[in-house]
Design a protein around this motif. Structure first.
Motif, PDB file in Angstrom:
ATOM      1  N   PRO A 143       0.780  -0.888   0.329  1.00 39.85           N
ATOM      2  CA  PRO A 143      -0.278  -0.222  -0.008  1.00 39.85           C
ATOM      3  C   PRO A 143       1.080   1.492  -0.228  1.00 39.85           C
ATOM      4  N   ASP A 144       1.455   1.660   0.715  1.00 41.65           N
ATOM      5  CA  ASP A 144       2.918   2.462   0.634  1.00 41.65           C
ATOM      6  C   ASP A 144       3.581   2.372  -0.606  1.00 41.65           C
ATOM      7  N   PHE A 145       3.947   1.797  -0.719  1.00 45.77           N
ATOM      8  CA  PHE A 145       4.671   1.696  -2.698  1.00 45.77           C
ATOM      9  C   PHE A 145       3.288   2.194  -3.600  1.00 45.77           C
ATOM     10  N   ILE A 146       2.440   1.803  -4.072  1.00 45.39           N
ATOM     11  CA  ILE A 146       1.323   2.341  -4.156  1.00 45.39           C
ATOM     12  C   ILE A 146       0.762   3.836  -4.609  1.00 45.39           C
ATOM     13  N   PHE A 155      -6.969   1.714  -5.325  1.00 39.22           N
ATOM     14  CA  PHE A 155      -7.353   0.864  -4.920  1.00 39.22           C
ATOM     15  C   PHE A 155      -7.184  -0.729  -5.662  1.00 39.22           C
ATOM     16  N   GLN A 156      -7.934  -0.154  -7.803  1.00 37.24           N
ATOM     17  CA  GLN A 156      -7.496  -1.647  -8.199  1.00 37.24           C
ATOM     18  C   GLN A 156      -6.149  -2.110  -7.839  1.00 37.24           C
ATOM     19  N   LEU A 157      -5.258  -0.603  -8.244  1.00 42.40           N
ATOM     20  CA  LEU A 157      -3.431  -1.072  -8.131  1.00 42.40           C
ATOM     21  C   LEU A 157      -3.622  -2.118  -6.962  1.00 42.40           C
ATOM     22  N   ASN A 158      -4.205  -1.542  -5.900  1.00 45.74           N
ATOM     23  CA  ASN A 158      -3.490  -2.440  -4.445  1.00 45.74           C
ATOM     24  C   ASN A 158      -4.239  -3.596  -4.702  1.00 45.74           C
ATOM     25  N   LEU A 159      -4.529  -4.046  -4.822  1.00 42.15           N
ATOM     26  CA  LEU A 159      -6.012  -5.331  -5.245  1.00 42.15           C
ATOM     27  C   LEU A 159      -5.249  -6.196  -6.278  1.00 42.15           C
ATOM     28  N   VAL A 160      -4.615  -5.583  -7.622  1.00 41.14           N
ATOM     29  CA  VAL A 160      -4.121  -6.584  -8.306  1.00 41.14           C
ATOM     30  C   VAL A 160      -2.703  -6.663  -8.107  1.00 41.14           C
ATOM     31  N   ASP A 219       1.632   8.882  -6.574  1.00 37.96           N
ATOM     32  CA  ASP A 219       2.174  10.471  -5.942  1.00 37.96           C
ATOM     33  C   ASP A 219       2.792  11.285  -6.507  1.00 37.96           C
ATOM     34  N   SER A 220       3.887   9.654  -7.128  1.00 33.67           N
ATOM     35  CA  SER A 220       5.191  10.494  -8.563  1.00 33.67           C
ATOM     36  C   SER A 220       4.330  10.270  -9.618  1.00 33.67           C
ATOM     37  N   TYR A 221       3.715   9.882  -9.952  1.00 34.26           N
ATOM     38  CA  TYR A 221       3.451  10.102 -11.639  1.00 34.26           C
ATOM     39  C   TYR A 221       1.861  10.868 -11.485  1.00 34.26           C
ATOM     40  N   SER A 222       1.136  11.232 -10.154  1.00 37.10           N
ATOM     41  CA  SER A 222       0.270  11.782 -10.463  1.00 37.10           C
ATOM     42  C   SER A 222      -0.593  11.280 -10.921  1.00 37.10           C
ATOM     43  N   ILE A 223      -1.108   9.982 -10.486  1.00 40.57           N
ATOM     44  CA  ILE A 223      -1.713   9.232 -10.625  1.00 40.57           C
ATOM     45  C   ILE A 223      -3.890   9.337 -10.012  1.00 40.57           C
ATOM     46  N   ASP A 224      -4.858   9.549 -11.030  1.00 40.56           N
ATOM     47  CA  ASP A 224      -5.971   9.486 -10.213  1.00 40.56           C
ATOM     48  C   ASP A 224      -5.872   8.788  -8.784  1.00 40.56           C
TER      49      ASP A 224
END
Length: 135
Positions: free
Chosen positions: A16-19, A34-39, A24-29
Motif C-alpha cells: 500500500p505505501d509503495f502504491i 484501490f484497483q492497483l492495490n488489489l491487482v 503520488d510520483s506519477y500524479s495518478i488519479d
C-alpha cells in the motif's frame, strides 16, 4: 521505481505505501489506487505462495514505469516456471463462490482490471509478469 520483496507473506504489507508513492510520483488519479492495490497484491501473493515451494529466502522485484498514458508494473522472480495466463485454472464466475474450484480467481482479477497482461520466462530463469494500466 522499484520494490524489492522477500518470499514472506508479511511483505504484502509493504504494497500500500509503495502504491501510494507510485500514485503520488506519477500524479495518478487516486481512484486507481484501490484497483492497483488489489491487482498487485494478488500477483505478489501468488509469487510468495507458489514460486518457491522448496522454501528458503528469496528476493523478487516489482518495478514501475510510466509512459505518456500507461503505468507498467513488472513483477520478476526466479522461482519455478509458471505462466499464470496459461497455467492458472479457468474460473467460472457464473457459479456461486462455494461451487467454484479453488484457484485462478487472482489472475482472473488481474486480467480484468489491467489493460494488458503479458508473461515471459527469460533465458536467465526468471518469470516476468508485465501488467499495464492506462493512467
Amino acid at each position: 521505481m522499484q520494490l524489492l520483496l522477500k518470499n514472506d507473506i508479511s511483505q504484502v504489507a509493504l504494497l500500500p505505501d509503495f502504491i501510494d508513492q507510485v500514485c503520488d510520483s506519477y500524479s495518478i488519479d487516486p481512484t486507481l489506487n484501490f484497483q492497483l492495490n488489489l491487482v498487485l497484491e494478488e500477483a505478489v501473493v501468488n509469487v510468495i505462495d507458489y514460486a518457491y515451494p522448496e522454501g528458503g529466502e528469496h528476493t523478487f522485484s516489482l518495478d514501475v514505469d510510466k509512459t505518456a498514458d500507461m503505468l507498467i508494473f513488472t513483477l520478476k522472480d526466479d522461482g519455478l516456471p509458471f505462466n499464470p495466463l496459461e497455467q492458472a485454472p479457468e474460473v467460472d464466475i457464473t457459479l456461486d463462490a462455494e461451487d467454484r474450484a479453488i484457484g485462478g480467481l487472482g489472475i482472473f482479477l488481474v486480467q480484468q482490471m489491467m489493460d494488458d497482461v503479458e508473461y515471459q520466462r527469460t533465458p536467465e530463469g526468471e518469470n516476468v509478469l508485465v501488467m499495464k494500466k492506462k493512467a
